[in-house]
Design a protein around this motif. Sequence first.
Motif, short mmCIF file in Angstrom:
data_model
loop_
_atom_site.label_atom_id
_atom_site.label_comp_id
_atom_site.label_asym_id
_atom_site.label_seq_id
_atom_site.Cartn_x
_atom_site.Cartn_y
_atom_site.Cartn_z
N VAL A 192 0.82 -1.21 0.00
CA VAL A 192 0.00 0.00 0.00
C VAL A 192 0.86 1.26 0.00
CG1 VAL A 192 -1.80 -1.22 1.28
CG2 VAL A 192 -0.15 0.17 2.52
N LEU A 193 0.20 2.37 -0.34
CA LEU A 193 0.82 3.67 -0.20
C LEU A 193 0.78 4.04 1.29
CD1 LEU A 193 1.93 5.60 -2.40
CD2 LEU A 193 -0.23 6.85 -2.24
N PRO A 194 1.93 4.18 1.94
CA PRO A 194 1.96 4.34 3.39
C PRO A 194 1.72 5.79 3.84
CG PRO A 194 4.19 4.19 2.55
CD PRO A 194 3.28 4.07 1.36
N PHE A 195 0.48 6.09 4.18
CA PHE A 195 0.14 7.40 4.71
C PHE A 195 0.35 7.40 6.22
CE2 PHE A 195 -3.06 8.72 1.15
CZ PHE A 195 -2.01 8.84 0.28
N LEU A 196 0.12 8.54 6.83
CA LEU A 196 0.33 8.67 8.28
C LEU A 196 -0.55 7.71 9.07
CD1 LEU A 196 0.66 12.55 8.48
CD2 LEU A 196 2.47 10.88 8.93
N ASP A 197 -1.72 7.36 8.51
CA ASP A 197 -2.62 6.45 9.23
C ASP A 197 -2.44 5.00 8.83
OD1 ASP A 197 -3.62 6.56 6.67
OD2 ASP A 197 -5.71 6.88 7.25
N THR A 198 -1.33 4.69 8.12
CA THR A 198 -1.09 3.33 7.63
C THR A 198 -0.02 2.65 8.48
OG1 THR A 198 -1.51 4.17 5.39
CG2 THR A 198 -0.59 1.95 5.58
N PRO A 199 -0.38 1.70 9.33
CA PRO A 199 0.61 1.05 10.21
C PRO A 199 1.68 0.27 9.45
CG PRO A 199 -1.63 0.61 10.96
CD PRO A 199 -1.74 1.21 9.59
N SER A 200 1.28 -0.35 8.31
CA SER A 200 2.21 -1.23 7.59
C SER A 200 2.19 -0.92 6.10
CB SER A 200 1.84 -2.69 7.82
OG SER A 200 1.88 -3.01 9.20
N VAL A 201 3.35 -1.04 5.48
CA VAL A 201 3.44 -0.80 4.05
C VAL A 201 3.22 -2.09 3.27
CG1 VAL A 201 5.96 -1.14 3.95
CG2 VAL A 201 4.83 0.33 2.26
N ILE A 202 3.51 -3.24 3.88
CA ILE A 202 3.26 -4.55 3.30
C ILE A 202 2.77 -5.47 4.41
CG2 ILE A 202 4.28 -6.59 2.18
CD1 ILE A 202 6.33 -4.80 0.90
N TRP A 203 1.79 -6.29 4.11
CA TRP A 203 1.40 -7.30 5.09
C TRP A 203 0.81 -8.52 4.38
CZ3 TRP A 203 -1.62 -2.74 4.76
CH2 TRP A 203 -2.95 -2.91 4.35
N GLU A 204 0.81 -9.63 5.10
CA GLU A 204 0.15 -10.85 4.66
C GLU A 204 -1.05 -11.08 5.57
OE1 GLU A 204 2.99 -14.07 4.48
OE2 GLU A 204 3.32 -13.65 2.36
N GLN A 205 -2.17 -11.42 4.96
CA GLN A 205 -3.39 -11.65 5.72
C GLN A 205 -4.17 -12.80 5.12
OE1 GLN A 205 -5.72 -7.85 4.47
NE2 GLN A 205 -7.21 -9.54 4.35
N ASP A 206 -5.13 -13.33 5.90
CA ASP A 206 -6.03 -14.33 5.36
C ASP A 206 -7.29 -13.65 4.82
OD1 ASP A 206 -7.75 -13.81 7.56
OD2 ASP A 206 -6.80 -15.38 8.75
N PHE A 207 -8.18 -14.43 4.26
CA PHE A 207 -9.38 -13.87 3.64
C PHE A 207 -10.39 -13.34 4.65
CE2 PHE A 207 -9.38 -15.99 -0.87
CZ PHE A 207 -8.15 -15.41 -1.12
N LYS A 208 -10.14 -13.59 5.95
CA LYS A 208 -11.01 -13.07 7.00
C LYS A 208 -10.53 -11.73 7.53
CE LYS A 208 -13.64 -16.71 6.85
NZ LYS A 208 -15.02 -16.61 6.26
N GLY A 209 -9.35 -11.29 7.05
CA GLY A 209 -8.83 -10.00 7.48
C GLY A 209 -7.81 -10.07 8.60
N ASN A 210 -7.39 -11.29 8.97
CA ASN A 210 -6.40 -11.45 10.04
C ASN A 210 -4.98 -11.31 9.50
OD1 ASN A 210 -8.42 -12.24 12.07
ND2 ASN A 210 -8.61 -14.10 10.83
#
Length: 395
Positions: A192-210
Motif C-alpha cells: 500500500v501507499l503508506p500514509f500517516l494512518d497506515t501502520p504497515s506498508v506490506i502485510w500478509e493476511q487471510d481472507f477473513k482480514g487477520n
Amino acid sequence: MKSKFSILLGIIAIAGLSCRESGQKKSLTFADCPVVAQCISNNGDSLIVCDIEQVKDTFNIPLSSLLSSFEVIRLENAEDALTAVDGVVAVSDNYIGIASFKAKAYKLYDKKGNYLRTLSKPGQGPNEYYISIYDSYIDEKNQKVYLISFRATQIMVFDLEGNALEHIPLPYVTHKGRFIIYPEKEMLTMMVLPFLDTPSVIWEQDFKGNVHQEIPSGQFVIKPSDYSNEIWESLNTSKIDFSLVYWLPTRDTLYHYQPENNRLQPRFTLHFNEEVIRHNYIELPNHYLVWLIDQAAWSEMPRFSKILVDKKTMRGCYVDFKLDMLGNIDGPNKISFSRGYFTAIMDSYALKEQLEKALSQPDKLNPEMRKKIKDLNNSITEDDNNIVFIGKLKD
C-alpha cells in the motif's frame, strides 16, 4: 541545455541500423551498450546500482524481443462495451478486465473483445468502489475477479458471471493498494501507499482480514499524505518486487519482499549525480526498466524516456519500444508490463494514423507485413471502440 526528460536525438535501432565510428559504419545491438550499472554487496544483499550519467545512446527495441506472443484485440462497439484509453488492463487466458476512470466502470471482455458485463462502478453501494479501481486480478481457474479501489477497506470479489461474492475485509484503511492472491491458501499479500494512518506498508493476511505478518511503514511513510504518489509492483518474475513512486523526485529503491523471513531486500536503484528526476521501476524477467517521468507533461501522457538495464551484463541505454509486429509503429504512449504480460490500449483513430504512416513507406515492409497491416487498417474505423494489445512476456 537539453532537458534530461528528452529522449536523445541520435536513435540507434537494435536491429539493422548503424552508427558512425571513425568515419565507418558499425552495426550495433543492445549488447554494444556500455556497462551502466554495478552490483554492490552489503550484508549478504546484492544491490544493482545504475548510474544515469553512464547511460548514453538510445535504441529502438523491437517489442517482440521481450514477448513470446502478441495479440491485437478489437473491443466490441456496442455502447455498453465502450471504454477509454486510460484503462488499466488485467489479463487471464480467456478474459480481459479493464478499469477506466473516464468510463467509470470495471468491464469484463473475452479474448475476442466481446463485452461480457460490467462488474462494478464508482459509488457508495456494497458492490461499488471509491473513485476508481487501482488493482485487479482475474483468477480464471477459480472463476473469480478481485478488485480494489484507490481507498479501500475491502477487496471486492465477483464471479465471472458478475455476481458479488464474499468480499475480503482489510485490517487497515488501504490507500492505492496492490495485492497478490493465493486462492488455495485463502491468503494474500498487500502492498500500500503508506500514509500517516497506515501502520504497515506490506502485510500478509487471510481472507477473513487477520494479519499474519507485516512490514511497518516506518521510513516509507509519505508526509504529507498525498495521492499523487504511487506504489508499484510488477510481478513479472517469481519475486515480489516493491517500490514507491514519489511525486516529489526522491532517491529510492526497488525491493524484493521475502515472505519467508518477512523482510525487504534492496535489489535495484538509480544513482543521480545531479538533480533527481521523478521515476518508477519495473522489473522484467531479464531486465530492469526505468521510466523517467516529466511531471509537467502528465496531462498529455507523453512518451516518457525509458532506461533498460540487463540484469546479467549490467549494460543499458535509453530505449523506445517499437511494435515491430505491426511495421515498427510507435504504438500507444501508455504501456504496462505487469503480472507477466505486456498490455496497452490504443484509440482506433490513433492506431489507423500510425498504420497508414507505415503503409506510406512500403519499401520498409516485406509483402507479408504489408498485407497484415493493410488488413488490420481496413478492418477498423476511426469511430471504433479502443484496441487492446496483449503480449506474454518471455521468461
